[in-house]
Scaffold this motif. Structure first.
Motif, mmCIF file in Angstrom:
data_model
loop_
_atom_site.group_PDB
_atom_site.id
_atom_site.type_symbol
_atom_site.label_atom_id
_atom_site.label_comp_id
_atom_site.label_asym_id
_atom_site.label_seq_id
_atom_site.Cartn_x
_atom_site.Cartn_y
_atom_site.Cartn_z
ATOM 1 N N THR A 172 0.845 -1.189 0.000
ATOM 2 C CA THR A 172 0.000 0.000 0.000
ATOM 3 C C THR A 172 0.882 1.241 0.000
ATOM 4 N N SER A 207 -5.185 -2.812 -2.465
ATOM 5 C CA SER A 207 -4.953 -3.518 -1.196
ATOM 6 C C SER A 207 -5.622 -2.823 -0.014
ATOM 7 N N LYS A 209 -8.079 -2.948 2.948
ATOM 8 C CA LYS A 209 -8.591 -4.016 3.805
ATOM 9 C C LYS A 209 -9.014 -3.428 5.143
ATOM 10 N N PRO A 210 -9.735 -4.193 5.964
ATOM 11 C CA PRO A 210 -10.212 -3.645 7.236
ATOM 12 C C PRO A 210 -9.108 -3.043 8.097
ATOM 13 N N SER A 211 -7.912 -3.600 8.036
ATOM 14 C CA SER A 211 -6.833 -3.154 8.910
ATOM 15 C C SER A 211 -6.264 -1.792 8.531
ATOM 16 N N ASN A 212 -6.437 -1.362 7.279
ATOM 17 C CA ASN A 212 -5.879 -0.053 6.895
ATOM 18 C C ASN A 212 -6.938 0.929 6.407
ATOM 19 N N THR A 214 -9.415 2.644 7.895
ATOM 20 C CA THR A 214 -9.664 3.863 8.673
ATOM 21 C C THR A 214 -8.643 4.943 8.365
ATOM 22 N N GLU A 215 -7.363 4.584 8.319
ATOM 23 C CA GLU A 215 -6.335 5.597 8.066
ATOM 24 C C GLU A 215 -6.375 6.104 6.630
ATOM 25 N N ASP A 236 -15.426 -8.817 5.792
ATOM 26 C CA ASP A 236 -14.349 -7.898 5.418
ATOM 27 C C ASP A 236 -14.894 -6.613 4.810
ATOM 28 N N ALA A 239 -16.641 -4.421 7.324
ATOM 29 C CA ALA A 239 -15.736 -3.653 8.177
ATOM 30 C C ALA A 239 -15.247 -2.402 7.466
ATOM 31 N N ALA A 243 -15.891 1.477 8.520
ATOM 32 C CA ALA A 243 -14.820 2.464 8.625
ATOM 33 C C ALA A 243 -15.149 3.707 7.820
#
Length: 247
Positions: A172, A207, A209-212, A214-215, A236, A239, A243
């Motif tokens: 990313t 790329s 995904k839920p983990s990135n 929000t930012e 997924d 989420a 966000a």
């Protein structure tokens, strides 16, 4: 204010059984604050539209530049609309690479989609070699100029920035790199289209995904995402929608 948009591109994935994921998504997010769009293979557009109802929009992954004719394997804007679709992705990097689609061809497809009553989701993005050569903004500027029709408006056009080197690779861009491109695109669109350019939604794709999510959604001029693999599963994609709702 531009309404946020979470768009999912299923690419060449999905059978009727996978519509259970759409049912689960609708059940978990019956009234999201953002707009939600899923673009499945053409074989699933009609069935997905029935499952989605009014909860989310359904679109196609491509649109031919002609309304009909001897174009085996292609589908027109009228066919997409007839199947229940409201959007069409055009100019995705995979089609630009695999099918040698030029900016001229992408523009013609976008025009056909818009004239057929669809919203065109027009993709732009640079390759890794172009990024390394410092050509990113030049490439993006040329693609915007060549791929967007002159009659594009905030109502009929969405632009998606997808750095080719980040699609499906797990890599990313930095938040600063995303902001640089999105701010550049906004300025270019405002210069060309005025208030309509200010209203066009700019999606980031690559790329997500839920983990990135929000930012990424906190970055300047990011109005949503064009999501690939993470849109295939309700958990997924849900989420990511959550966000975006919170952004």
């Amino acid at each position: 204010m531009r309404t946020k948009l979470a768009a999912g591109n299923w690419k060449m994935n999905g059978l009727k059984a996978d519509l259970a994921e759409v049912e689960a998504l609708v059940a978990a997010h019956p009234s999201p604050l953002c707009d939600v769009l899923l673009c499945p293979p053409a074989t699933l557009i009609s069935a997905m539209a029935q499952v989605a109802g009014a909860s989310l929009d359904v679109g196609a992954q491509d649109c031919h530049m002609k309304g009909s004719g001897a174009h085996t394997g292609d589908i027109s804007a009228a066919m997409i609309a007839d199947a229940g679709g409201s959007h069409a992705i055009v100019g995705h990097s995979e089609r630009r690479a695999d099918h040698h689609e030029s900016d001229v061809m992408v523009r013609a497809k976008a025009e056909a989609a818009i004239e057929g009553g669809l919203i065109a989701v027009i993709c732009v993005g640079e390759t890794e070699s172009q990024r390394d050569a410092g050509e990113t903004l030049t490439i993006i500027g040329n693609q915007l100029k060549g791929s967007l029709p002159d009659h594009a408006t905030a109502a009929n056009t969405v632009v998606a920035y997808e750095p080719v080197w980040a699609i499906g690779t797990g890599r990313t861009p930095t938040l600063e790199q995303i902001a640089e491109v999105h701010d550049f695109m906004r300025n270019a669109l405002v210069k060309r289209f005025g208030a309509e350019g200010d209203g066009m939604r700019l999606l980031y794709g690559g790329s997500v995904k839920p983990s990135n999510a929000t930012e990424i959604f906190a970055v300047s001029n990011v109005d949503g995402a064009l999501v690939g693999g993470a849109s295939l599963k309700a958990a997924d994609f849900g989420a990511i929608i959550a966000a975006l709702d919170a952004a």
